[in-house]
Scaffold this motif. Structure first.
Motif, PDB file in Angstrom:
ATOM      1  N   TRP A  18      -4.529  -2.411   4.884  1.00 44.88           N
ATOM      2  CA  TRP A  18      -5.753  -1.754   4.439  1.00 44.88           C
ATOM      3  C   TRP A  18      -5.409  -0.431   3.755  1.00 44.88           C
ATOM      4  CZ3 TRP A  18      -5.172  -4.677   8.693  1.00 44.88           C
ATOM      5  CH2 TRP A  18      -6.133  -5.665   8.954  1.00 44.88           C
ATOM      6  N   ARG A  19      -6.265  -0.059   2.817  1.00 42.37           N
ATOM      7  CA  ARG A  19      -6.070   1.209   2.104  1.00 42.37           C
ATOM      8  C   ARG A  19      -7.414   1.896   1.895  1.00 42.37           C
ATOM      9  NH1 ARG A  19      -3.042   4.459  -0.920  1.00 42.37           N
ATOM     10  NH2 ARG A  19      -3.909   5.348  -2.834  1.00 42.37           N
TER      11      ARG A  19
ATOM     12  N   ALA B 131      -7.127   3.366   7.877  1.00 40.99           N
ATOM     13  CA  ALA B 131      -7.354   3.500   6.438  1.00 40.99           C
ATOM     14  C   ALA B 131      -8.646   4.259   6.157  1.00 40.99           C
ATOM     15  CB  ALA B 131      -7.401   2.129   5.785  1.00 40.99           C
TER      16      ALA B 131
ATOM     17  N   SER C 195      -9.819   4.659  -0.027  1.00 39.76           N
ATOM     18  CA  SER C 195      -9.862   5.151  -1.402  1.00 39.76           C
ATOM     19  C   SER C 195     -11.129   5.958  -1.655  1.00 39.76           C
ATOM     20  CB  SER C 195      -9.804   3.986  -2.387  1.00 39.76           C
ATOM     21  OG  SER C 195      -9.889   4.458  -3.725  1.00 39.76           O
TER      22      SER C 195
ATOM     23  N   GLU D 177       1.761   3.906   8.686  1.00 39.18           N
ATOM     24  CA  GLU D 177       1.780   3.881   7.220  1.00 39.18           C
ATOM     25  C   GLU D 177       2.824   2.909   6.688  1.00 39.18           C
ATOM     26  OE1 GLU D 177       2.171   7.072   3.480  1.00 39.18           O
ATOM     27  OE2 GLU D 177       2.105   7.766   5.565  1.00 39.18           O
TER      28      GLU D 177
ATOM     29  N   VAL E 292       2.133   3.144  -3.422  1.00 34.92           N
ATOM     30  CA  VAL E 292       0.952   3.545  -2.656  1.00 34.92           C
ATOM     31  C   VAL E 292       1.191   3.349  -1.163  1.00 34.92           C
ATOM     32  CG1 VAL E 292      -0.766   3.133  -4.445  1.00 34.92           C
ATOM     33  CG2 VAL E 292      -0.044   1.250  -2.984  1.00 34.92           C
ATOM     34  N   SER E 293       0.378   4.029  -0.369  1.00 35.82           N
ATOM     35  CA  SER E 293       0.421   3.891   1.081  1.00 35.82           C
ATOM     36  C   SER E 293      -0.706   2.987   1.540  1.00 35.82           C
ATOM     37  CB  SER E 293       0.289   5.257   1.755  1.00 35.82           C
ATOM     38  OG  SER E 293       1.402   6.070   1.477  1.00 35.82           O
ATOM     39  N   PHE E 294      -0.374   2.070   2.436  1.00 35.15           N
ATOM     40  CA  PHE E 294      -1.345   1.245   3.126  1.00 35.15           C
ATOM     41  C   PHE E 294      -1.298   1.573   4.607  1.00 35.15           C
ATOM     42  CE2 PHE E 294      -0.510  -1.304  -0.671  1.00 35.15           C
ATOM     43  CZ  PHE E 294      -1.759  -1.820  -0.988  1.00 35.15           C
ATOM     44  N   SER E 295      -2.311   1.107   5.338  1.00 34.23           N
ATOM     45  CA  SER E 295      -2.355   1.280   6.790  1.00 34.23           C
ATOM     46  C   SER E 295      -2.354  -0.068   7.473  1.00 34.23           C
ATOM     47  CB  SER E 295      -3.614   2.064   7.200  1.00 34.23           C
ATOM     48  OG  SER E 295      -3.633   3.348   6.616  1.00 34.23           O
TER      49      SER E 295
ATOM     50  N   LEU F 137      -3.821  -0.267  -8.522  1.00 34.63           N
ATOM     51  CA  LEU F 137      -3.288   0.810  -7.699  1.00 34.63           C
ATOM     52  C   LEU F 137      -2.084   1.458  -8.373  1.00 34.63           C
ATOM     53  CD1 LEU F 137      -3.468  -0.920  -4.191  1.00 34.63           C
ATOM     54  CD2 LEU F 137      -5.190   0.511  -5.336  1.00 34.63           C
TER      55      LEU F 137
END
Length: 281
Positions: free
Chosen positions: A195-196, A232, A198, A266, A223-226, A219
Motif C-alpha cells: 500500500w502507498r 500507508a 498519496s 517500509e 517510491v516507498s510502499f507500506s 509513480l
C-alpha cells in the motif's frame, strides 16, 4: 512547436537489466513480471553469493552481506591510528555507503540521498524520475538542475556507490526468492501486496477514476510502499493498494540488520505505471 522531447516521462534510455525501459515501466510488466538482474553484478562477486547459498536463515545471510560489503568497499570507519596514515579523501571514503543513503532516504527522499538513489535507478533500470523536491516536467529547468547536481555530488556519490546498490538489489532479489517476505509472500515471491499513501493523486493519475476506485497511477522512479493500509494512511489522504512485482523491490523490512529506513514497515521499490485500488482515508 512540439515539446515532447523535453518531457522526461517520454524518455526511454538504455538499462542494465535486459528489459526495455518502456516495458519495465508499464502495467503489463507488473502483471506478468520476469526476473531482473543487473548485468555483471553476481558474476563480479561470486564469493558473496557462494557464501549466501550456505546460509540457513535471512538473519545469517544479512550478516554475511553486510560483512562482505564492509570489506569490499571499506565501509568500516578507520581507527585513529589507521586514519593518521590516510589522506583526507581516504579518511572520508567509508562515509559513502548504501546504509547512509537509505537512512537519508528515510529522513527526506527529496534530499541528496534520494537524488543519488534515483540516479542509480535511472542508470540501471532506465527509469527517469518524475519528482525531486518538485515535479520534474520540462527539461531543462531549475528542478532538473538541482536533481542533476545532487545525484552527482561527491559527498554521497562516492566510493563506488552504484556498485554497492547493485549488490544490495541483487541480495534483496536473492533473499525474496530464497526466503520470501515473512507474513506477506512465501518464497519464491512473485508479487507483494503493498500500500502507498498519496496526496498528489491528480499529478499521478494516468487512467481510470479515483471515484471508481480502480485506476492507473504513474509513480516516481523509486517510491516507498507500506506493508499495511493503516501505515500507508499516515502518508496521504488516499491509499493505493498495488500488486508490486518482487523483481522491482530494493529493500524490505527485515532484509538488513539495524535501523535502515525510518519506517519499520517500509518497502522501497521501483516505480512506473501501476494499476491500483484507491480508497480515501
Amino acid at each position: 512547436m512540439d515539446d515532447e522531447p523535453v518531457q522526461p516521462h517520454r524518455w526511454y534510455s538504455t538499462n542494465l537489466v535486459g528489459v526495455p525501459t518502456r516495458v519495465l515501466a508499464g502495467t503489463a510488466f507488473n502483471a506478468h513480471p520476469v526476473p531482473l538482474s543487473i548485468a555483471g553484478t553476481r558474476e563480479t562477486h561470486p564469493g558473496l553469493f557462494g557464501l549466501l547459498a550456505r546460509c540457513a536463515s535471512l538473519n545469517e545471510a544479512s550478516e554475511v552481506f553486510v560483512h562482505y560489503l564492509d570489506i569490499a568497499f571499506g565501509l568500516r570507519a578507520p581507527a585513529a591510528h589507521e586514519a593518521a596514515t590516510l589522506d583526507p579523501a581516504e579518511r572520508r571514503r567509508w562515509r559513502s555507503s548504501w546504509r547512509k543513503l537509505l537512512q537519508g532516504w528515510g529522513m527526506d527522499n527529496g534530499g541528496a540521498a534520494g537524488a543519488v538513489l534515483k540516479g542509480w535507478v535511472e542508470s540501471r533500470f532506465g527509469l527517469v524520475p518524475l519528482h525531486h523536491k518538485q515535479p520534474l516536467q520540462r527539461f531543462p529547468s531549475p528542478g532538473w538542475i538541482t536533481y542533476l547536481e545532487e545525484k552527482t555530488s561527491s559527498r554521497l556519490h562516492n566510493n563506488n556507490i552504484h556498485q554497492q546498490l547493485d549488490l544490495l538489489y541483487e541480495f534483496c532479489q536473492w533473499a525474496l526468492q530464497r526466503f520470501g517476505l515473512p507474513g506477506v509472500a512465501p518464497a519464491p515471491a512473485q508479487h507483494l501486496r503493498l500500500w502507498r499513501g498519496s496526496t498528489r493523486c491528480d499529478e499521478q493519475l494516468v487512467a481510470g477514476s479515483l471515484r471508481n476506485r480502480h485506476c492507473t497511477v504513474r509513480l516516481n522512479s523509486l517510491v516507498s510502499f507500506s506493508l499495511s493500509a493503516d501505515d500507508a494512511g499516515c502518508f496521504g489522504d488516499w491509499v493505493f493498494e498495488a500488486q508490486v512485482p518482487a523483481c522491482k523491490v530494493l529493500v524490505f523490512p527485515g532484509l538488513l540488520p539495524g535501523q535502515v529506513l525510518q519506517g519499520e514497515q517500509e518497502v522501497l521499490a521501483l516505480g512506473g505505471d501501476y494499476e491500483v485500488v484507491a480508497r480515501y482515508v
